[in-house]
Scaffold this motif. Structure first.
Motif, PDB file in Angstrom:
ATOM      1  N   GLY A  38       0.776  -1.229   0.000  1.00  0.00           N
ATOM      2  CA  GLY A  38       0.000   0.000   0.000  1.00  0.00           C
ATOM      3  C   GLY A  38       0.804   1.274   0.000  1.00  0.00           C
ATOM      4  N   LEU A  39       0.138   2.340   0.436  1.00  0.00           N
ATOM      5  CA  LEU A  39       0.719   3.680   0.380  1.00  0.00           C
ATOM      6  C   LEU A  39       1.991   3.769   1.210  1.00  0.00           C
ATOM      7  CD1 LEU A  39      -1.125   7.044   0.496  1.00  0.00           C
ATOM      8  CD2 LEU A  39       0.711   6.626   2.121  1.00  0.00           C
ATOM      9  N   VAL A  40       1.989   3.194   2.417  1.00  0.00           N
ATOM     10  CA  VAL A  40       3.170   3.260   3.275  1.00  0.00           C
ATOM     11  C   VAL A  40       4.372   2.627   2.584  1.00  0.00           C
ATOM     12  CG1 VAL A  40       4.177   2.443   5.432  1.00  0.00           C
ATOM     13  CG2 VAL A  40       1.863   3.386   5.422  1.00  0.00           C
ATOM     14  N   GLU A  41       4.166   1.451   1.975  1.00  0.00           N
ATOM     15  CA  GLU A  41       5.267   0.772   1.284  1.00  0.00           C
ATOM     16  C   GLU A  41       5.735   1.581   0.072  1.00  0.00           C
ATOM     17  OE1 GLU A  41       3.247  -2.117   3.794  1.00  0.00           O
ATOM     18  OE2 GLU A  41       2.451  -0.781   2.232  1.00  0.00           O
ATOM     19  N   HIS A  42       4.794   2.203  -0.654  1.00  0.00           N
ATOM     20  CA  HIS A  42       5.161   2.967  -1.841  1.00  0.00           C
ATOM     21  C   HIS A  42       5.896   4.261  -1.494  1.00  0.00           C
ATOM     22  CE1 HIS A  42       2.532   0.206  -4.016  1.00  0.00           C
ATOM     23  NE2 HIS A  42       2.920   0.760  -5.144  1.00  0.00           N
ATOM     24  N   PHE A  43       5.526   4.883  -0.368  1.00  0.00           N
ATOM     25  CA  PHE A  43       6.121   6.166  -0.004  1.00  0.00           C
ATOM     26  C   PHE A  43       7.401   6.017   0.828  1.00  0.00           C
ATOM     27  CE2 PHE A  43       2.185   9.179  -0.322  1.00  0.00           C
ATOM     28  CZ  PHE A  43       2.116   8.905  -1.680  1.00  0.00           C
ATOM     29  N   ASP A  44       7.696   4.810   1.268  1.00  0.00           N
ATOM     30  CA  ASP A  44       8.892   4.561   2.060  1.00  0.00           C
ATOM     31  C   ASP A  44      10.124   4.664   1.153  1.00  0.00           C
ATOM     32  OD1 ASP A  44      10.993   3.554   3.573  1.00  0.00           O
ATOM     33  OD2 ASP A  44       9.807   1.935   4.456  1.00  0.00           O
ATOM     34  N   GLN A  45      10.985   5.657   1.410  1.00  0.00           N
ATOM     35  CA  GLN A  45      12.148   5.870   0.553  1.00  0.00           C
ATOM     36  C   GLN A  45      13.180   4.755   0.673  1.00  0.00           C
ATOM     37  OE1 GLN A  45      13.723   9.874   0.627  1.00  0.00           O
ATOM     38  NE2 GLN A  45      11.700  10.750   0.991  1.00  0.00           N
ATOM     39  N   ARG A  87      12.679  -8.122  -6.594  1.00  0.00           N
ATOM     40  CA  ARG A  87      13.506  -7.322  -5.683  1.00  0.00           C
ATOM     41  C   ARG A  87      12.643  -6.416  -4.809  1.00  0.00           C
ATOM     42  NH1 ARG A  87      16.423  -6.654 -10.484  1.00  0.00           N
ATOM     43  NH2 ARG A  87      15.578  -4.546 -10.698  1.00  0.00           N
ATOM     44  N   ALA A  88      11.670  -5.741  -5.424  1.00  0.00           N
ATOM     45  CA  ALA A  88      10.851  -4.784  -4.690  1.00  0.00           C
ATOM     46  C   ALA A  88      10.038  -5.448  -3.587  1.00  0.00           C
ATOM     47  CB  ALA A  88       9.915  -4.054  -5.662  1.00  0.00           C
ATOM     48  N   LEU A  89       9.615  -6.681  -3.816  1.00  0.00           N
ATOM     49  CA  LEU A  89       8.777  -7.393  -2.845  1.00  0.00           C
ATOM     50  C   LEU A  89       9.582  -8.328  -1.951  1.00  0.00           C
ATOM     51  CD1 LEU A  89       5.811  -8.170  -5.274  1.00  0.00           C
ATOM     52  CD2 LEU A  89       5.937  -6.339  -3.568  1.00  0.00           C
ATOM     53  N   GLY A  90      10.890  -8.333  -2.135  1.00  0.00           N
ATOM     54  CA  GLY A  90      11.750  -9.135  -1.272  1.00  0.00           C
ATOM     55  C   GLY A  90      11.604 -10.625  -1.465  1.00  0.00           C
ATOM     56  N   VAL A  91      11.378 -11.052  -2.701  1.00  0.00           N
ATOM     57  CA  VAL A  91      11.192 -12.473  -2.999  1.00  0.00           C
ATOM     58  C   VAL A  91      12.486 -13.063  -3.547  1.00  0.00           C
ATOM     59  CG1 VAL A  91       9.930 -14.142  -4.409  1.00  0.00           C
ATOM     60  CG2 VAL A  91       8.734 -12.154  -3.474  1.00  0.00           C
ATOM     61  N   ASP A  92      12.938 -14.142  -2.955  1.00  0.00           N
ATOM     62  CA  ASP A  92      14.119 -14.865  -3.417  1.00  0.00           C
ATOM     63  C   ASP A  92      13.711 -15.818  -4.536  1.00  0.00           C
ATOM     64  OD1 ASP A  92      16.407 -16.360  -3.790  1.00  0.00           O
ATOM     65  OD2 ASP A  92      16.365 -17.308  -1.817  1.00  0.00           O
ATOM     66  N   ALA A  93      14.226 -15.572  -5.740  1.00  0.00           N
ATOM     67  CA  ALA A  93      13.879 -16.424  -6.880  1.00  0.00           C
ATOM     68  C   ALA A  93      14.241 -17.879  -6.629  1.00  0.00           C
ATOM     69  CB  ALA A  93      14.578 -15.918  -8.142  1.00  0.00           C
ATOM     70  N   GLY A  94      15.243 -18.127  -5.775  1.00  0.00           N
ATOM     71  CA  GLY A  94      15.665 -19.486  -5.487  1.00  0.00           C
ATOM     72  C   GLY A  94      14.634 -20.307  -4.735  1.00  0.00           C
TER      73      GLY A  94
END
Length: 336
Positions: A38-45, A87-94
């Motif tokens: 949401g907004l908090v995640e999008h606005f977090d620098q 990367r943005a969602l912190g998902v490890d492709a492995g």
């Protein structure tokens, strides 16, 4: 008929046509949860916002006891957006143990090689032999997209570290997760329709016997997770075979379970799809008593409006970064 059921399932939207940071989290009333980026995640620098593109990719983890299995259902149109969102969602492709390709159209398979290049081991890639047959798109303005799937070949999949699993049958991916394999077309209004004349605007394919005609998308498959005590979570790529047909096929595999959720492309937003199919699909979902409906990707604005009006308590708007959770998921449990 499948016998193993998942204790719980988590589905994260990695690629979708839209991003909306204003959507709120939602408790689904049956123990399910819808968690938004949401907004908090999008606005977090300190974070990177996710991106959207015309495609779909869903990260699916099913848990059974102390074990789990993770599959990537489709990979979007471009590898760049999928890689960015991982990367943005912190998902490890492995984490991904299996890739499932719903069908061989570029908005579902285009990101495959870029994804495979991120994983330092071989990965099974489930698809159908027909996915590699040449495809043509004839447009209403006189243009043709010739052999638009030519980059998708078994040899290239292998070169990037994938191992093609070519089957029309249902695969057991473990922990209550199954591919549908070929989806029979029984609902009268669903499935590809023959063009009114040869070479009229539409999608075409060169068949295995060398003939050329309507692309019937026989390589289409869905993904289903059978959640114990809750019901079936059914995922579709584009539902060229029909979203209702996909639900019915999921029940053939897992039994006549309640349908907890249907999520993915419903193939109702195409210019050549009859408008009445939207209302017929809403009715079909009601008849099948689908608890949660998440139209995505190619479903079209009219479909979103129809479900939002007819079934507001069941409708969920999709957005990149959304995670749906059903059943029991223990983050502290061990891997598979």
């Amino acid at each position: 008929m499948a016998t193993v059921q998942a204790d719980g399932v988590e589905i994260t939207v990695l690629v979708e046509n839209q991003v909306d940071m204003l959507l709120p989290d939602r408790e689904l009333g049956d123990g399910g949860h819808c968690v938004r980026n949401g907004l908090v995640e999008h606005f977090d620098q300190g974070r990177t916002p996710p991106q959207a593109e015309n495609g779909i990719s869903l990260l699916v983890t099913a848990r059974h006891g102390r074990h789990s299995t993770t599959a990537l259902f489709d990979v979007g149109l471009t590898g760049s957006v999928l890689a960015h969102n991982l990367r943005a969602l912190g998902v490890d492709a492995g984490r991904v143990e299996h890739v499932v390709i719903s069908h061989g159209h570029p908005d579902h398979v285009g990101g495959l090689y870029a994804f495979l290049d991120q994983v330092e081991r071989t990965v099974p890639v489930a698809t159908h032999t027909d996915a590699f047959l040449p495809r043509y798109a004839v447009m209403g303005d006189g243009r043709t997209s010739a052999y638009y799937n030519q980059a998708f070949t078994p040899a290239e999949v292998e070169r990037h570290g994938g191992r093609p699993v070519l089957t029309a049958g249902a695969l057991d991916l473990g922990c209550g997760m199954y591919t549908t394999g070929f989806i029979p077309r029984r609902v009268p209004f669903e499935g590809p329709v023959e063009p009114p004349s040869p070479h009229a605007p539409g999608l075409y394919q060169v068949r295995a016997d060398g003939g050329y005609g309507l692309d019937e998308v026989n390589d289409e498959q869905g993904l289903v997770v059978d959640v114990k005590g809750r019901g079936l979570v059914v995922l579709t790529g584009c539902a060229h075979a029909g979203v209702l047909n996909t639900i019915d096929r999921a029940r053939e595999i897992c039994g006549a379970r309640p349908v907890l959720a249907v999520m993915g492309g419903f193939h109702l937003g195409f210019p050549t799809t009859p408008r009445e199919n939207v209302a017929l699909t809403v009715k079909g979902m009601e008849e099948r008593e689908v608890a949660h409906v998440v139209p995505m990707h190619c479903s079209g604005l009219a479909t979103h409006a129809a479900f939002h009006q007819a079934q507001p308590e069941r409708y969920l708007q999709p957005s990149v970064g959304t995670t749906l959770r059903f059943g029991t998921l223990s983050a502290g449990s061990g891997g598979r």
